[in-house]
Scaffold this motif. Sequence first.
Motif, short mmCIF file in Angstrom:
data_model
loop_
_atom_site.label_atom_id
_atom_site.label_comp_id
_atom_site.label_asym_id
_atom_site.label_seq_id
_atom_site.Cartn_x
_atom_site.Cartn_y
_atom_site.Cartn_z
N THR A 64 0.81 -1.21 0.00
CA THR A 64 0.00 0.00 0.00
C THR A 64 0.85 1.27 0.00
O THR A 64 0.29 2.37 0.03
N GLU A 92 -4.10 -4.34 10.65
CA GLU A 92 -4.93 -3.52 9.78
C GLU A 92 -5.28 -4.22 8.47
O GLU A 92 -4.44 -4.91 7.89
N SER A 93 -6.48 -3.97 8.01
CA SER A 93 -6.85 -4.42 6.67
C SER A 93 -6.26 -3.43 5.67
O SER A 93 -5.84 -2.33 6.04
N ARG A 94 -6.27 -3.79 4.42
CA ARG A 94 -5.77 -2.90 3.37
C ARG A 94 -6.55 -1.58 3.37
O ARG A 94 -5.97 -0.50 3.32
N GLU A 95 -7.89 -1.65 3.48
CA GLU A 95 -8.74 -0.47 3.46
C GLU A 95 -8.48 0.44 4.66
O GLU A 95 -8.39 1.66 4.52
N SER A 96 -8.36 -0.13 5.85
CA SER A 96 -8.13 0.71 7.04
C SER A 96 -6.73 1.32 7.01
O SER A 96 -6.54 2.45 7.47
N ARG A 97 -5.77 0.61 6.46
CA ARG A 97 -4.42 1.15 6.35
C ARG A 97 -4.39 2.36 5.41
O ARG A 97 -3.81 3.40 5.72
N LEU A 98 -5.04 2.24 4.28
CA LEU A 98 -5.10 3.36 3.33
C LEU A 98 -5.85 4.55 3.93
O LEU A 98 -5.43 5.70 3.77
N ALA A 99 -6.93 4.29 4.66
CA ALA A 99 -7.70 5.36 5.29
C ALA A 99 -6.87 6.08 6.35
O ALA A 99 -6.88 7.31 6.44
N ARG A 100 -6.11 5.33 7.15
CA ARG A 100 -5.25 5.93 8.17
C ARG A 100 -4.21 6.83 7.52
O ARG A 100 -3.96 7.95 7.96
N ARG A 131 -4.38 8.32 4.59
CA ARG A 131 -5.02 9.53 4.04
C ARG A 131 -5.28 10.56 5.14
O ARG A 131 -5.20 11.76 4.90
#
Length: 142
Positions: A70, A120-128, A130
């Motif tokens: 990511t 972390e999931s991929r989505e939560s990692r990207l959200a963090r 951002r």
Amino acid sequence: MNRHTGGCHCGNIHLTFESEIEPPQIEVRACQCSFCTRHGSRAAADPAGRLIIAVKDETRLRKYQFGLRTADYLICRECGVYVAAIAGDKSDARAIVNINALDGRMQFSREPVAVNFDAESRESRLARRRSFWMPIEMRFSE
């Protein structure tokens, strides 16, 4: 605006970290993943700040990915210094800086907070990223 400069050891990658926050107040993170621990990384970001990365020779810039893939971890191919990580695409890219690559690294005097993002999931990692990483500008010499 506080400007902190630095870069890799050989000078191919130059960093400018801009933040309104004084260095002793900036949270320093010590990620516990194997990449960061092996590089002795002390990471910082200011979502209201900015990181400018200027690269003289793009062929000497290595972008390394691992785990969930990511982010691109930027390493100089010439001298081996890890300088920053970038997540997201060009229009919405966000970054952290390895403060060990800054000239005034000793000004960032807060004790590093050990963090572990393995769950972390991929989505939560990207959200963090951002939310908490900072805008980035990449410049390449021609």
